[in-house]
Design a protein around this motif. Structure first.
Motif, PDB file in Angstrom:
ATOM      1  N   LEU A 170      -8.252  -2.250   8.936  1.00  0.00           N
ATOM      2  CA  LEU A 170      -9.295  -1.490   8.459  1.00  0.00           C
ATOM      3  C   LEU A 170      -9.110  -1.100   6.932  1.00  0.00           C
ATOM      4  N   LEU A 171      -7.763  -1.244   6.706  1.00  0.00           N
ATOM      5  CA  LEU A 171      -7.532  -0.578   5.166  1.00  0.00           C
ATOM      6  C   LEU A 171      -7.567  -2.019   4.350  1.00  0.00           C
ATOM      7  N   PRO A 172      -8.080  -1.810   3.064  1.00  0.00           N
ATOM      8  CA  PRO A 172      -7.828  -3.190   2.315  1.00  0.00           C
ATOM      9  C   PRO A 172      -6.463  -3.649   2.490  1.00  0.00           C
ATOM     10  N   PRO A 173      -6.170  -5.047   2.037  1.00  0.00           N
ATOM     11  CA  PRO A 173      -4.938  -5.409   2.178  1.00  0.00           C
ATOM     12  C   PRO A 173      -3.862  -5.261   0.816  1.00  0.00           C
ATOM     13  N   GLY A 174      -4.919  -4.843  -0.238  1.00  0.00           N
ATOM     14  CA  GLY A 174      -4.143  -4.643  -1.489  1.00  0.00           C
ATOM     15  C   GLY A 174      -4.968  -3.911  -2.475  1.00  0.00           C
ATOM     16  N   VAL A 175      -4.561  -3.699  -3.770  1.00  0.00           N
ATOM     17  CA  VAL A 175      -5.200  -3.379  -4.976  1.00  0.00           C
ATOM     18  C   VAL A 175      -5.478  -4.458  -5.818  1.00  0.00           C
ATOM     19  N   PRO A 176      -6.320  -4.184  -6.742  1.00  0.00           N
ATOM     20  CA  PRO A 176      -6.597  -5.510  -7.873  1.00  0.00           C
ATOM     21  C   PRO A 176      -5.457  -5.441  -8.777  1.00  0.00           C
ATOM     22  N   VAL A 177      -5.256  -6.760  -9.416  1.00  0.00           N
ATOM     23  CA  VAL A 177      -4.158  -6.636 -10.579  1.00  0.00           C
ATOM     24  C   VAL A 177      -5.069  -6.929 -11.659  1.00  0.00           C
ATOM     25  N   LEU A 178      -5.089  -5.939 -12.700  1.00  0.00           N
ATOM     26  CA  LEU A 178      -6.116  -6.023 -13.699  1.00  0.00           C
ATOM     27  C   LEU A 178      -5.292  -5.907 -15.106  1.00  0.00           C
ATOM     28  N   PRO A 179      -5.895  -6.270 -16.250  1.00  0.00           N
ATOM     29  CA  PRO A 179      -5.173  -6.475 -17.307  1.00  0.00           C
ATOM     30  C   PRO A 179      -4.878  -5.048 -17.983  1.00  0.00           C
ATOM     31  N   ARG A 180      -5.726  -4.067 -17.857  1.00  0.00           N
ATOM     32  CA  ARG A 180      -5.544  -2.905 -18.431  1.00  0.00           C
ATOM     33  C   ARG A 180      -5.257  -1.684 -17.755  1.00  0.00           C
ATOM     34  N   VAL A 181      -5.145  -1.922 -16.426  1.00  0.00           N
ATOM     35  CA  VAL A 181      -5.127  -0.725 -15.522  1.00  0.00           C
ATOM     36  C   VAL A 181      -4.114  -1.045 -14.428  1.00  0.00           C
ATOM     37  N   GLN A 182      -2.968  -0.409 -14.371  1.00  0.00           N
ATOM     38  CA  GLN A 182      -2.106  -0.977 -13.110  1.00  0.00           C
ATOM     39  C   GLN A 182      -2.347  -0.090 -12.009  1.00  0.00           C
ATOM     40  N   VAL A 183      -2.737  -0.513 -10.891  1.00  0.00           N
ATOM     41  CA  VAL A 183      -3.102  -0.063  -9.617  1.00  0.00           C
ATOM     42  C   VAL A 183      -2.074  -0.072  -8.592  1.00  0.00           C
ATOM     43  N   ALA A 184      -1.645   0.907  -8.045  1.00  0.00           N
ATOM     44  CA  ALA A 184      -0.808   0.934  -6.744  1.00  0.00           C
ATOM     45  C   ALA A 184      -1.115   1.871  -5.686  1.00  0.00           C
ATOM     46  N   ALA A 185      -0.790   1.335  -4.024  1.00  0.00           N
ATOM     47  CA  ALA A 185      -1.338   2.469  -3.176  1.00  0.00           C
ATOM     48  C   ALA A 185      -0.160   2.495  -2.261  1.00  0.00           C
ATOM     49  N   SER A 186       0.014   3.669  -1.454  1.00  0.00           N
ATOM     50  CA  SER A 186       1.025   3.649  -0.489  1.00  0.00           C
ATOM     51  C   SER A 186       0.211   4.414   0.864  1.00  0.00           C
ATOM     52  N   TYR A 187       0.396   3.939   2.109  1.00  0.00           N
ATOM     53  CA  TYR A 187      -0.335   4.621   3.199  1.00  0.00           C
ATOM     54  C   TYR A 187       0.850   4.883   4.293  1.00  0.00           C
ATOM     55  N   LEU A 188       1.031   6.275   4.506  1.00  0.00           N
ATOM     56  CA  LEU A 188       2.082   6.363   5.281  1.00  0.00           C
ATOM     57  C   LEU A 188       1.386   7.002   6.750  1.00  0.00           C
ATOM     58  N   LEU A 189       1.707   6.209   8.002  1.00  0.00           N
ATOM     59  CA  LEU A 189       1.186   6.772   8.992  1.00  0.00           C
ATOM     60  C   LEU A 189       1.833   8.168   9.664  1.00  0.00           C
ATOM     61  N   ALA A 190       0.745   9.292  10.276  1.00  0.00           N
ATOM     62  CA  ALA A 190       1.513  10.157  11.077  1.00  0.00           C
ATOM     63  C   ALA A 190       2.514   9.644  12.035  1.00  0.00           C
ATOM     64  N   ASN A 191       3.464  10.615  12.413  1.00  0.00           N
ATOM     65  CA  ASN A 191       4.420  10.234  13.389  1.00  0.00           C
ATOM     66  C   ASN A 191       4.042  10.953  14.406  1.00  0.00           C
ATOM     67  N   ALA A 192       2.975  10.484  15.029  1.00  0.00           N
ATOM     68  CA  ALA A 192       2.365  11.247  16.344  1.00  0.00           C
ATOM     69  C   ALA A 192       1.723  10.418  17.256  1.00  0.00           C
ATOM     70  N   GLU A 193       1.484  11.040  18.611  1.00  0.00           N
ATOM     71  CA  GLU A 193       1.111   9.998  19.474  1.00  0.00           C
ATOM     72  C   GLU A 193      -0.115   9.148  19.299  1.00  0.00           C
ATOM     73  N   ASP A 194      -1.240  10.276  18.439  1.00  0.00           N
ATOM     74  CA  ASP A 194      -2.286   9.335  18.217  1.00  0.00           C
ATOM     75  C   ASP A 194      -2.391   9.247  16.794  1.00  0.00           C
ATOM     76  N   SER A 195      -1.541   8.466  16.468  1.00  0.00           N
ATOM     77  CA  SER A 195      -1.196   8.445  14.962  1.00  0.00           C
ATOM     78  C   SER A 195      -2.357   7.608  14.151  1.00  0.00           C
ATOM     79  N   ALA A 196      -3.334   6.821  14.639  1.00  0.00           N
ATOM     80  CA  ALA A 196      -4.192   6.118  13.901  1.00  0.00           C
ATOM     81  C   ALA A 196      -5.068   7.484  12.986  1.00  0.00           C
ATOM     82  N   GLY A 197      -5.321   7.369  12.082  1.00  0.00           N
ATOM     83  CA  GLY A 197      -5.746   8.570  11.297  1.00  0.00           C
ATOM     84  C   GLY A 197      -7.127   8.148  10.527  1.00  0.00           C
TER      85      GLY A 197
END
Length: 670
Positions: A170-197
C-alpha cells in the motif's frame, strides 16, 4: 510410629487387625506396590494398582516378567538404584508405555512416581515401595495448550507477514530521484499484534515543477486502518498530480473521507517545495508541523502549524490554512508522524525537544558516521536509531525528508568509436551515476543501456568508414525525475537483424528502460533511452532496523579477470569485471582453452561479472552451442540478483542460480 522388629501382637496393637489392615490397604485410592529383593519381586499391590495396570494377579511375580515390555524405558533402573543406595528418587511427567493384557493394546500414561526404600524387621533393606500418580490428563491438557499456543503463534506469524506485506504494497515502493531535491523515507512498523498502521508517506513532482512531500496518519491500527490509508494516499496523490493546489487537494480528500470507513480525523501534512527558489507551502491538517534542519549550522526549527484541523471533521481548507516559508540550499525539511514523539517513557514536550536535537545532529553529520548515505538518508535512518534504540516504540513511525541540493549537471562524453573506448567510459559513467545519486536497480539498468547503445554505434555506425569517428553520449536527470541517456553518431544506419548471437543490444535496452527511441537519417543516428528514477524507501519492522541493514555493495569497476579454479571438483572458470565488446575475446579464449575447445564440460562462474553486454551474451550463446555440439556441457553460474542473472534471464539463456559444483540438483533458469 511403628517400631522396627515389633512382634505380630505388638504390630496389631499399633496399626490394627492384620486382616483389616490388608483390607484397608487394598481399598486405598492409591496406585501403590511393594517389591522385595534384588530380583524385584512384587509382594504387595493395592487394588487400584492391579486394575490400573490390568494385572489382577501381579503379586508374586517379578517386575521384569510382569512388565517385560517396559524394560527399555529406564524405569526398573530407578528401583534398582533405590534398593542399592537407600536413597529415595522421584520423577514427574514420566512417560510410560505398557501393554494391557485384557485388550492386547499398548497404553501410554504420564505419571508422577516416587520410589522409597522398604526396611525389614531389622535394619537391612528388603525392597522398595513404589507410589504412582496418573497425571496423563494433566499432561495431555498441557500439551494441547502448548499446541494451541504454538498454532496461535504460527497464525500470528503468518498474519504478521501478511500485514507487513500488505503495508509494503500500500505504500509507495520508493521516492523520486531528482536533480535539485534529495528525497528519502523510512517507515518503521509498530511492534504490536495489530501492527498494520495508518501511517503513510508520498512524494511526487507536480505539473509546475514543485516537489510535493506528504505524510499522513489514519486513526487506529489493523488491516482496516491500513486499507483506509492506502485509499487516502492514492486519492491525495492523484489530486496533487492533477490540481497542484494544497487547499483544493485537501478539500477533495475531505469530501472523500465521509465515504471511507475510518477516514475521519485522519491527520495529514502536505509540503510543496520549489527546487529553484526554495519556497515552501505547507498545511498541517491536525498533524505535527515539519522540521527544517540546517547541516551548516547544526540547528533545527519547527515550522509554525497552519491551524487546519484533521480530515473529515467538518473543517474547510482555504488559503488561510496554507502557510509559507523558505529554505536555502543544503537545508532539509523533515516530515514525520507522531509515533516518533509518543515513545514509551517520554512526555510530549521532552520528545519534541529530543527530535529536533537528534535530527539536527544527524543532518550536521555529528552523530553517527555514514559516508555512504546522503544527508536526507541519514536523517531518516539515524534519527530513528538514536531515539528508538533507547525507548522503543509503540506506534508506527514515518520519516520523510527533502533536501535542497545543487543540481547534477548534464554530462557529455565524446568517445572514439573503437572497442577500447568502452572500459574508460564504463568508469566515467559509474562516476556520473554516483554523482547523480542513481543507485540500485535503476543504476544497473542505465549502466547496461548506455553501454549497449554505445557498443551498437561503435560496431555498426562506421563499418564502411576508414577514418576514426566519434560517438557522443549525453546523460541528464530531468526536473521530472527521468534519467535520459542519448547516444549520437554520424554514421550510416544499419537495420538490426536479430539472431541467437547478434542484434541483442537494442532488445536488451528496450527491456531495461521505460522508453527507447531511435532516430536515424543521412547525418547519423540518435538513440534515446529514458527511465523514471526511484530511490527505495526503508520499509522496516523491528527485526530489520536500519542500523542492522547491510548496505548495497559498491559497483566494482576494476579490470576484467578470467582465471581457472584448480580447487574446484572439475574444470571451472571464474570471470570478474565487465564483459563487453572490448573484453569478450578474453572470456572466449579462456573458455575455449579450459574447455579444450568444447570437448569437455566446464563451469563458468559469472557471479563476479559487473556488466554483461550483448557482445558477451552472444559469445556465451556460441560457446554453449559449441559444447552442446561436442556432447559436453557449458554450465553458466549466475546467482540470483547478480548482473549476469538479470541479463541472462532477460534473453532466456539457460543458467544455474545455485553453484552447480556444490549440489547435484540445481534450479536452472531459461
Amino acid at each position: 510410629m511403628t517400631k522396627r522388629g515389633a512382634s505380630d501382637d505388638e504390630l496389631s496393637a499399633q496399626v490394627g487387625d492384620a486382616g483389616l489392615v490388608r483390607h484397608v490397604f487394598d481399598q486405598m485410592p492409591s496406585i501403590l506396590a511393594a517389591v522385595e529383593g534384588p530380583e524385584l519381586r512384587i509382594v504387595a499391590a493395592t487394588g487400584l494398582y492391579r486394575s490400573w495396570t490390568g494385572r489382577p494377579d501381579v503379586v508374586g511375580t517379578l517386575v521384569r516378567d510382569a512388565f517385560a515390555e517396559v524394560i527399555g524405558q529406564q524405569l526398573f533402573q530407578v528401583f534398582e538404584r533405590v534398593y542399592a543406595t537407600g536413597e529415595s528418587e522421584s520423577q514427574r511427567d514420566f512417560r510410560l508405555q505398557f501393554d494391557l493384557p485384557e485388550t492386547g493394546e499398548q497404553a501410554e500414561f504420564f505419571v508422577d512416581f516416587s520410589v522409597t526404600p522398604l526396611a525389614g524387621t531389622g535394619e537391612e533393606r528388603t525392597g522398595v515401595i513404589v507410589s504412582v500418580a496418573d497425571v496423563t490428563e494433566r499432561v495431555r491438557e498441557r500439551q494441547a495448550a502448548q499446541q494451541r499456543a504454538s498454532a496461535a503463534e504460527q497464525r500470528y506469524a503468518q498474519a504478521r507477514d501478511m500485514i507487513d506485506s500488505l503495508q509494503r504494497e500500500l505504500l509507495p515502493p520508493g521516492v523520486p530521484v531528482l536533480p535539485r531535491v534529495q528525497v528519502a523515507a523510512s517507515y518503521l512498523l509498530a511492534n504490536a499484534e495489530d501492527s498494520a498502521g495508518g501511517d503513510w508517506f508520498d512524494s511526487l513532482v507536480l505539473p509546475d515543477g514543485r516537489v510535493a512531500l506528504v505524510v499522513g496518519d489514519v486513526v487506529g491500527h489493523g488491516v482496516t486502518a491500513s486499507a483506509t490509508m492506502g485509499q487516502l494516499r492514492v486519492l491525495l496523490h492523484e489530486r496533487l498530480a492533477t490540481e497542484p493546489d494544497i487547499a483544493a487537494a485537501l478539500n477533495g480528500l475531505n469530501a472523500a473521507a465521509h465515504r471511507l470507513r475510518g477516514a475521519q480525523a485522519t491527520t495529514v501534512c502536505v509540503v510543496t517545495l520549489d527546487p529553484r527558489t526554495g519556497a515552501l507551502e505547507y498545511c498541517t491538517a491536525g498533524h505535527p508541523p515539519p522540521l527544517v534542519l540546517s547541516p551548516s549550522t547544526g540547528n533545527g526549527r519547527y515550522l509554525v502549524p497552519s491551524g487546519a484541523g484533521p480530515i473529515g471533521v467538518g473543517g474547510e481548507f482555504t488559503v488561510a490554512t496554507v502557510m509559507n516559508d523558505h529554505i536555502v540550499e543544503g537545508e532539509v525539511v523533515l516530515l514525520y508522524t507522531d509515533g516518533i514523539l509518543e515513545r514509551p517513557g517520554r512526555e510530549l514536550a521532552q520528545s519534541t525537544v529530543e527530535l529536533v536535537q537528534a535530527s539536527a545532529d544527524v543532518a550536521a553529520d555529528r552523530a553517527l558516521r555514514d559516508d555512504a548515505a546522503s544527508t536526507a538518508e541519514r536523517v531518516c535512518t539515524q534519527t530513528l536509531e538514536l531515539l528508538v534504540r533507547i525507548t522503543g516504540h509503540r506506534d508506527d513511525i514515518t520519516l520523510l525528508a527533502g533536501q535542497l541540493v545543487p543540481p547534477a549537471p548534464e554530462q557529455v562524453w565524446t568517445i572514439e568509436a573503437v572497442p577500447e573506448s568502452l572500459p574508460p567510459f564504463h568508469q566515467q559513467l559509474n562516476e556520473w551515476l554516483t554523482s547523480a545519486r542513481i543507485t540500485g536497480d535503476d543504476g544497473d539498468a542505465l549502466r547496461q543501456a548506455a553501454i549497449e547503445l554505445l557498443t551498437n554505434s561503435i560496431e555498426h555506425a562506421y563499418v564502411d568508414s576508414a577514418d576514426a569517428n566519434e560517438v557522443t553520449v549525453t546523460a541528464v536527470v530531468t526536473d521530472a525525475g527521468h534519467a535520459r541517456v542519448q547516444v549520437t553518431d554520424q554514421g550510416r544506419w544499419r537495420p538490426p537483424s536479430p539472431s541467437d548471437d547478434r542484434g541483442l543490444g537494442l532488445q536488451l535496452t528496450e527491456h531495461l528502460v521505460d522508453s527507447l527511441h531511435v532516430d536515424h537519417g543521412e547525418r547519423g543516428t540518435t538513440a534515446t533511452a529514458t527511465l523514471l528514477l526511484h530511490q527505495p524507501a526503508r520499509l522496516l519492522s523491528t527485526g530489520d532496523l536500519p542500523w542492522l541493514t547491510p548496505q548495497r555493495p559498491a559497483v566494482r569497476t576494476g579490470p576484467l579477470l578470467v582465471r581457472d579454479d584448480p580447487s574446484a571438483p572439475g574444470p571451472r572458470l571464474r570471470v570478474e569485471g565487465a564483459v563487453d565488446a572490448a573484453t569478450v575475446s578474453e572470456v572466449s579464449r579462456g573458455v575455449r582453452t579450459l574447455g579444450s575447445t568444447g570437448m569437455r564440460s566446464l563451469t563458468v562462474d559469472l557471479s563476479g561479472v559487473t556488466h554483461l553486454a550483448s557482445a558477451g551474451v552472444a559469445a556465451l550463446h556460441r560457446l554453449t552451442a559449441l559444447h552442446h555440439g561436442n556432447g559436453s556441457e557449458l554450465r553458466l553460474y549466475a546467482p540470483t540478483g547478480t548482473n549476469a542473472d538479470m541479463i541472462l534471464t532477460l534473453v532466456n539463456v539457460p543458467h544455474h542460480t545455485i553453484d552447480p559444483d556444490l549440489a547435484a540438483d540445481q534450479p536452472r533458469l531459461g
